[in-house]
Write a protein that holds these residues in place. Structure first.
Motif, mmCIF file in Angstrom:
data_model
loop_
_atom_site.group_PDB
_atom_site.id
_atom_site.type_symbol
_atom_site.label_atom_id
_atom_site.label_comp_id
_atom_site.label_asym_id
_atom_site.label_seq_id
_atom_site.Cartn_x
_atom_site.Cartn_y
_atom_site.Cartn_z
ATOM 1 N N THR A 83 0.823 -1.200 0.000
ATOM 2 C CA THR A 83 0.000 0.000 0.000
ATOM 3 C C THR A 83 0.859 1.252 0.000
ATOM 4 N N ASP A 84 0.616 2.127 -0.967
ATOM 5 C CA ASP A 84 1.289 3.426 -1.086
ATOM 6 C C ASP A 84 2.801 3.301 -1.243
ATOM 7 N N ALA A 85 3.291 2.167 -1.705
ATOM 8 C CA ALA A 85 4.735 1.938 -1.791
ATOM 9 C C ALA A 85 5.331 2.499 -3.073
ATOM 10 N N VAL A 86 6.618 2.835 -2.981
ATOM 11 C CA VAL A 86 7.446 3.013 -4.174
ATOM 12 C C VAL A 86 7.954 1.611 -4.500
ATOM 13 N N VAL A 87 7.344 0.999 -5.501
ATOM 14 C CA VAL A 87 7.621 -0.397 -5.848
ATOM 15 C C VAL A 87 8.839 -0.449 -6.760
ATOM 16 N N PHE A 88 9.825 -1.277 -6.400
ATOM 17 C CA PHE A 88 10.976 -1.450 -7.281
ATOM 18 C C PHE A 88 11.091 -2.911 -7.676
ATOM 19 N N LEU A 89 11.426 -3.138 -8.937
ATOM 20 C CA LEU A 89 11.443 -4.481 -9.508
ATOM 21 C C LEU A 89 12.669 -4.668 -10.385
ATOM 22 N N GLU A 90 13.167 -5.889 -10.420
ATOM 23 C CA GLU A 90 14.257 -6.236 -11.325
ATOM 24 C C GLU A 90 14.115 -7.702 -11.698
ATOM 25 N N ALA A 106 0.053 1.896 -5.570
ATOM 26 C CA ALA A 106 1.479 2.223 -5.637
ATOM 27 C C ALA A 106 1.694 3.711 -5.863
ATOM 28 N N ALA A 107 2.745 4.236 -5.234
ATOM 29 C CA ALA A 107 3.079 5.652 -5.394
ATOM 30 C C ALA A 107 3.936 5.888 -6.620
ATOM 31 N N ALA A 108 4.746 4.894 -6.983
ATOM 32 C CA ALA A 108 5.632 4.990 -8.136
ATOM 33 C C ALA A 108 6.214 3.606 -8.375
ATOM 34 N N VAL A 109 6.816 3.410 -9.549
ATOM 35 C CA VAL A 109 7.464 2.145 -9.883
ATOM 36 C C VAL A 109 8.847 2.414 -10.450
ATOM 37 N N LEU A 110 9.834 1.690 -9.926
ATOM 38 C CA LEU A 110 11.195 1.699 -10.456
ATOM 39 C C LEU A 110 11.466 0.320 -11.038
ATOM 40 N N ARG A 118 -0.703 5.760 -15.141
ATOM 41 C CA ARG A 118 -1.322 5.944 -13.821
ATOM 42 C C ARG A 118 -0.398 6.537 -12.778
ATOM 43 N N LEU A 119 0.904 6.359 -12.913
ATOM 44 C CA LEU A 119 1.818 6.764 -11.854
ATOM 45 C C LEU A 119 3.221 6.950 -12.419
ATOM 46 N N PRO A 120 4.113 7.602 -11.666
ATOM 47 C CA PRO A 120 5.477 7.783 -12.158
ATOM 48 C C PRO A 120 6.179 6.432 -12.321
ATOM 49 N N VAL A 121 6.831 6.238 -13.462
ATOM 50 C CA VAL A 121 7.563 5.004 -13.748
ATOM 51 C C VAL A 121 8.954 5.366 -14.255
ATOM 52 N N VAL A 122 9.953 4.743 -13.661
ATOM 53 C CA VAL A 122 11.345 4.970 -14.049
ATOM 54 C C VAL A 122 11.950 3.626 -14.417
ATOM 55 N N ALA A 123 12.543 3.541 -15.594
ATOM 56 C CA ALA A 123 13.161 2.303 -16.053
ATOM 57 C C ALA A 123 14.683 2.462 -16.127
ATOM 58 N N ASP A 124 15.357 1.346 -16.381
ATOM 59 C CA ASP A 124 16.821 1.321 -16.520
ATOM 60 C C ASP A 124 17.526 1.768 -15.248
ATOM 61 N N VAL A 125 16.887 1.547 -14.093
ATOM 62 C CA VAL A 125 17.490 1.915 -12.816
ATOM 63 C C VAL A 125 18.506 0.830 -12.428
ATOM 64 N N ARG A 132 12.818 14.711 -12.376
ATOM 65 C CA ARG A 132 13.753 13.597 -12.611
ATOM 66 C C ARG A 132 14.672 13.383 -11.417
ATOM 67 N N THR A 133 14.056 13.212 -10.259
ATOM 68 C CA THR A 133 14.815 12.968 -9.042
ATOM 69 C C THR A 133 14.240 11.778 -8.290
ATOM 70 N N LEU A 134 15.143 11.023 -7.670
ATOM 71 C CA LEU A 134 14.810 9.921 -6.779
ATOM 72 C C LEU A 134 15.579 10.162 -5.489
ATOM 73 N N GLU A 135 14.846 10.202 -4.372
ATOM 74 C CA GLU A 135 15.478 10.591 -3.116
ATOM 75 C C GLU A 135 15.031 9.682 -1.983
ATOM 76 N N LEU A 136 15.980 9.246 -1.154
ATOM 77 C CA LEU A 136 15.669 8.565 0.097
ATOM 78 C C LEU A 136 15.520 9.627 1.177
ATOM 79 N N THR A 137 14.326 9.718 1.754
ATOM 80 C CA THR A 137 14.018 10.830 2.635
ATOM 81 C C THR A 137 14.101 10.504 4.116
ATOM 82 N N ASP A 138 14.281 9.224 4.456
ATOM 83 C CA ASP A 138 14.445 8.810 5.854
ATOM 84 C C ASP A 138 15.714 7.977 5.994
ATOM 85 N N ALA A 139 16.237 7.946 7.213
ATOM 86 C CA ALA A 139 17.403 7.102 7.502
ATOM 87 C C ALA A 139 16.993 5.634 7.487
ATOM 88 N N ALA A 140 17.930 4.760 7.096
ATOM 89 C CA ALA A 140 17.667 3.318 7.051
ATOM 90 C C ALA A 140 18.249 2.596 8.244
#
Length: 332
Positions: free
Chosen positions: A229-236, A261-265, A291-298, A322-330
């Motif tokens: 839910t509401d995720a930035v989904v990343f796939l490879e 989904a909020a976006a897809v990488l 439907r949502l922001p999609v970024v390929a070739d990541v 054209r920005t991708l940012e990690l906004t919280d500490a891991a």
């Protein structure tokens, strides 16, 4: 009620890190030794589990592989677990893992490909941040050394208790194949990156959740597939068959992965035939980009160098800027 997300402590020089092999065996001792040396050069003490040097299937049963990983999870001196290599067998360990111990004492667990099963299982069951990033043999054991972008992106996430900030594409990449047992004494040829492909506009923010496409599909219907839910989904994927990729994306659509989904990488194609990258971008535009922001070739999968993406940590995708940012500490 959903539990609060737990962050593992950040890694420091002198920490003990372990090498686990819950999926495929290592098979190439030289590559294993170089990966261990790379961790030691970062200042870590390294403990290698017994499965790393065990290729006999009779000795690599699910109980043995799970016991190795549980041993590291329960060892208070071990601060991180780096996986040796992927394969096909990680999902079998999930019913045997000590998620309660991991939640009580979070630690960095890092890998990708088939290791997606463990990363997502630990996130779903223990609510602990896990790390989709390099494994020991393919990336940390690279000749003559781990690629700088891979090392910097890993350290920026696991070694600093602050947001990693904006992520950018590397200048060059490679998917050249070396047979490690016969051809592992030269650097691979790199090619210009060309950057990431921003396929649609818009802005989305949410927790990073994802990994290997085939492995995520195999977790459907189990308690080890987390909430998207509401995720930035990343796939490879390590595959380059467009029909198979579309089939798997359709499956994820059917089980609700993209519903909110909020976006897809999507990762850079790996050893793709001529025309495959263009066909993949067209597929992603057609199926998701309306439907949502999609970024390929990541740079997040089987090609090198690679990002380290912390599962559960918030990211923002601004496709217009054209920005991708990690906004919280891991890590804490």
């Amino acid at each position: 009620m959903k539990q609060e997300l737990r962050l593992p402590p950040r890694l420091r020089a002198g920490d003990v890190v372990a090498v686990a092999t819950p999926s495929g065996p290592s098979r190439t001792p030289g590559r294993l030794a170089r990966g261990v040396a790379a961790l030691r050069e970062l200042g870590f003490e390294v403990v290698v589990g017994p499965m790393a040097r065990t290729a006999d299937p009779a000795e690599r049963g699910v109980e043995a592989r799970a016991a190795e990983l549980n041993g590291f999870i329960n060892d208070p001196t071990v601060r991180a677990v780096f996986v040796g290599i992927g394969g096909h067998l990680s999902n079998a360990t999930l019913p045997h893992l000590d998620f309660a111990a991991l939640r009580e004492r979070p630690k960095v667990i890092c890998g990708y490909s088939d290791i997606t099963a463990i990363l997502l299982g630990c996130y779903a069951q223990a609510q602990v941040v896990t790390f989709h990033g390099p494994t020991l043999l393919p990336e940390l054991g690279e000749f003559p050394m781990v690629l700088p972008y891979t090392a910097e992106r890993l350290w920026s996430v696991v070694g600093r208790s602050r947001p990693a900030g904006r992520l950018v594409a590397p200048d060059a990449w490679t998917d050249e194949f070396h047979a490690w047992d016969v051809d592992d004494n030269r650097a691979r040829e790199m090619r210009p990156s060309g950057g990431w492909s921003w396929l649609s506009g818009g802005r989305g923010s949410g927790p990073l959740v994802g990994g290997n496409l085939e492995t995520i599909s195999a977790l459907a219907g189990t308690p080890y597939l987390p909430d998207f839910t509401d995720a930035v989904v990343f796939l490879e994927t390590a595959g380059a068959n467009i029909d198979e990729i579309e089939r798997l994306l359709t499956h994820l659509e059917m089980i609700g992965v993209f519903t909110t989904a909020a976006a897809v990488l999507f990762g850079r194609p790996f050893r793709a035939a001529e025309g495959c990258p263009e066909r993949l971008r067209a597929l992603l535009r057609r199926t998701l980009g309306t439907r949502l922001p999609v970024v390929a070739d990541v740079d997040l999968g089987h090609t090198d160098p690679m990002l380290t993406l912390p599962i559960g940590v918030h990211a923002t995708v601004d496709a217009d800027a054209r920005t991708l940012e990690l906004t919280d500490a891991a890590v804490g």
